[in-house]
Design a protein around this motif. Structure first.
Motif, PDB file in Angstrom:
ATOM      1  N   ASP A  84       0.885  -1.248  -0.061  1.00  0.00           N
ATOM      2  CA  ASP A  84      -0.022   0.010   0.090  1.00  0.00           C
ATOM      3  C   ASP A  84       0.830   1.313   0.072  1.00  0.00           C
ATOM      4  O   ASP A  84       1.889   1.212   0.466  1.00  0.00           O
ATOM      5  CB  ASP A  84      -1.041   0.045   1.033  1.00  0.00           C
ATOM      6  N   GLN A  89      -2.329   3.928   6.477  1.00  0.00           N
ATOM      7  CA  GLN A  89      -3.185   2.851   6.204  1.00  0.00           C
ATOM      8  C   GLN A  89      -2.486   1.747   6.736  1.00  0.00           C
ATOM      9  O   GLN A  89      -3.123   0.793   7.554  1.00  0.00           O
ATOM     10  CB  GLN A  89      -3.723   2.647   4.764  1.00  0.00           C
ATOM     11  N   ALA A 111       1.927   0.275  -5.850  1.00  0.00           N
ATOM     12  CA  ALA A 111       1.399  -1.350  -6.555  1.00  0.00           C
ATOM     13  C   ALA A 111       1.804  -1.163  -8.032  1.00  0.00           C
ATOM     14  O   ALA A 111       1.580  -2.188  -8.795  1.00  0.00           O
ATOM     15  CB  ALA A 111       0.022  -1.467  -6.283  1.00  0.00           C
ATOM     16  N   GLU A 127      -9.379  -4.842  -3.905  1.00  0.00           N
ATOM     17  CA  GLU A 127     -10.566  -4.470  -3.605  1.00  0.00           C
ATOM     18  C   GLU A 127     -10.668  -2.778  -3.666  1.00  0.00           C
ATOM     19  O   GLU A 127     -10.049  -2.412  -2.435  1.00  0.00           O
ATOM     20  CB  GLU A 127     -11.268  -5.114  -2.434  1.00  0.00           C
TER      21      GLU A 127
HETATM   22  C1  LIG Z   1     -10.201   1.972  -0.590  1.00  0.00           C
HETATM   23  S1  LIG Z   1      -8.760   1.482  -0.109  1.00  0.00           S
HETATM   24  C2  LIG Z   1      -8.627  -0.320  -0.510  1.00  0.00           C
HETATM   25  C3  LIG Z   1      -8.105  -1.077   0.300  1.00  0.00           C
HETATM   26  C4  LIG Z   1      -8.952  -1.989   1.289  1.00  0.00           C
HETATM   27  N1  LIG Z   1      -9.832  -2.851   0.506  1.00  0.00           N
HETATM   28  C5  LIG Z   1      -9.895  -1.040   2.277  1.00  0.00           C
HETATM   29  O1  LIG Z   1     -10.782  -0.778   1.740  1.00  0.00           O
HETATM   30  O2  LIG Z   1      -9.183  -0.679   3.075  1.00  0.00           O
HETATM   31  C6  LIG Z   1      -7.752   2.422  -1.033  1.00  0.00           C
HETATM   32  C7  LIG Z   1      -6.059   2.179  -0.716  1.00  0.00           C
HETATM   33  O3  LIG Z   1      -5.364   2.171  -2.090  1.00  0.00           O
HETATM   34  C8  LIG Z   1      -4.181   2.458  -1.687  1.00  0.00           C
HETATM   35  N2  LIG Z   1      -3.351   3.055  -2.903  1.00  0.00           N
HETATM   36  C9  LIG Z   1      -3.565   4.293  -3.693  1.00  0.00           C
HETATM   37  N3  LIG Z   1      -2.871   4.332  -4.466  1.00  0.00           N
HETATM   38  C10 LIG Z   1      -1.880   3.258  -4.544  1.00  0.00           C
HETATM   39  C11 LIG Z   1      -0.743   3.004  -5.060  1.00  0.00           C
HETATM   40  N4  LIG Z   1      -0.139   3.498  -6.063  1.00  0.00           N
HETATM   41  N5  LIG Z   1       0.144   1.630  -4.613  1.00  0.00           N
HETATM   42  C12 LIG Z   1      -0.623   1.174  -3.678  1.00  0.00           C
HETATM   43  N6  LIG Z   1      -1.653   1.317  -2.970  1.00  0.00           N
HETATM   44  C13 LIG Z   1      -2.281   2.467  -3.154  1.00  0.00           C
HETATM   45  C14 LIG Z   1      -4.546   3.610  -0.883  1.00  0.00           C
HETATM   46  O4  LIG Z   1      -3.314   4.018   0.001  1.00  0.00           O
HETATM   47  C15 LIG Z   1      -5.566   3.015   0.124  1.00  0.00           C
HETATM   48  O5  LIG Z   1      -5.067   2.324   1.243  1.00  0.00           O
END
Ligand SMILES: C[S@@+](CC[C@H](N)C(=O)[O-])C[C@H]1O[C@@H](n2cnc3c(N)ncnc32)[C@H](O)[C@@H]1O
Length: 255
Positions: A84, A89, A111, A127
């Motif tokens: 992440d 988070q 990611a 997700e």
């Molecule tokens: C809605 S959450 C989804 C994760 C999990 N399903 C939740 O609801 O907690 C979105 C996540 O995507 C991560 N995120 C955004 N851009 C990202 C990237 N480039 N690489 C990895 N994670 C990323 C954010 O930091 C966030 O924790």
């Protein structure tokens, strides 16, 4: 350290700021006996996003947030790794690991560039993680690279139809009008009130991208809310979601 791409830096700030408000959701999902998904908490029995036979699988969760999906995989016998972009988070994810006595690797990173060799995983999942916050032209090839032949990628996103009907102010409910052009749709970065960047492709372009990366489509589920559905997301209207898909699950396999 190399500079982060603009969208990754903006999304890092966005998620670091919001992490606190996702702690309650993390607690609930980490403690849940049954997995459930997305805006409407659709049960796993309905969507089957997790592997049928998880025992011994190497799995990666791309944009794991508070990592409850990885916790479900670990409890089912898989070996998950969560990556992440938000340290805040991941701090919640680590607190949940300690509380639940579960230990798996969590990586702070993008990611779109995962520090693992080609073919390291049998299963990849997202997700609303990389699946909407990363550039699809970067994260889909990266997921394909990380998978072993025969490995599966499963991801949940908003439907393109819903995105086309979403007002500029994200807090406002989704409308029954097409507000954005579909042709050229990809990067959504001018929602009012925040500086975040989301990505949503139309079906034709996503299918072409998956196929170019050797990913065969097994299933596309246009999600319907369960009979007793509720949601904490005010912009998602149940009445709308009974008529059109607010979200969808893609299941693909590396050839
Ligand atoms: C809605 S959450 C989804 C994760 C999990 N399903 C939740 O609801 O907690 C979105 C996540 O995507 C991560 N995120 C955004 N851009 C990202 C990237 N480039 N690489 C990895 N994670 C990323 C954010 O930091 C966030 O924790």
């Amino acid at each position: 350290m190399p500079e982060l791409p603009d969208h990754v830096a903006r999304n890092r700030e966005y998620w670091d700021e919001r992490a606190e408000s996702y702690v309650a959701n993390a607690r609930e999902n980490w403690a849940a006996e049954e997995a459930s998904w997305g805006i409407w908490s659709v049960p796993e029995t309905e969507l089957r996003m997790l592997p049928e036979d998880p025992e011994g699988l190497d799995a990666i969760e791309l944009g794991c947030g508070t990592a409850y999906v990885s916790s479900w995989l670990a409890r089912d016998g898989a070996t998950p790794v969560g990556i992440d972009n938000s340290e805040a988070q991941l701090a919640t994810a680590r607190a949940m690991q300690a509380e639940h006595g579960l230990d798996f690797e969590l990586i702070h990173g993008n990611a779109e560039e995962v520090p693992y060799p080609d073919g390291s995983f049998d299963f990849a999942i997202s997700e609303y993680g990389a699946s909407i916050w990363c550039d699809p032209d970067l994260w889909i090839p990266e997921a394909a690279r990380l998978l072993r032949p025969g490995g599966r990628l499963v991801f949940l996103v908003n439907s393109p139809l819903m995105m086309l009907c979403a007002p500029k102010n994200e807090e406002d409910p989704v409308t029954e009008q097409l507000l954005w052009p579909q042709f050229g749709m990809k990067k959504f970065d001018d929602f009012e009130g925040d500086d975040a960047v989301e990505y949503h492709l139309p079906h034709g372009e996503l299918i072409a991208l998956l196929r170019r990366n050797g990913l065969e489509i097994e299933e596309l589920i246009e999600v319907q809310p369960p009979a007793d559905a509720t949601t904490s997301y005010e912009w998602a209207r149940l009445e709308w979601a009974r008529k059109w898909p607010t979200e969808e699950v893609w299941k693909v396999r590396k050839a």
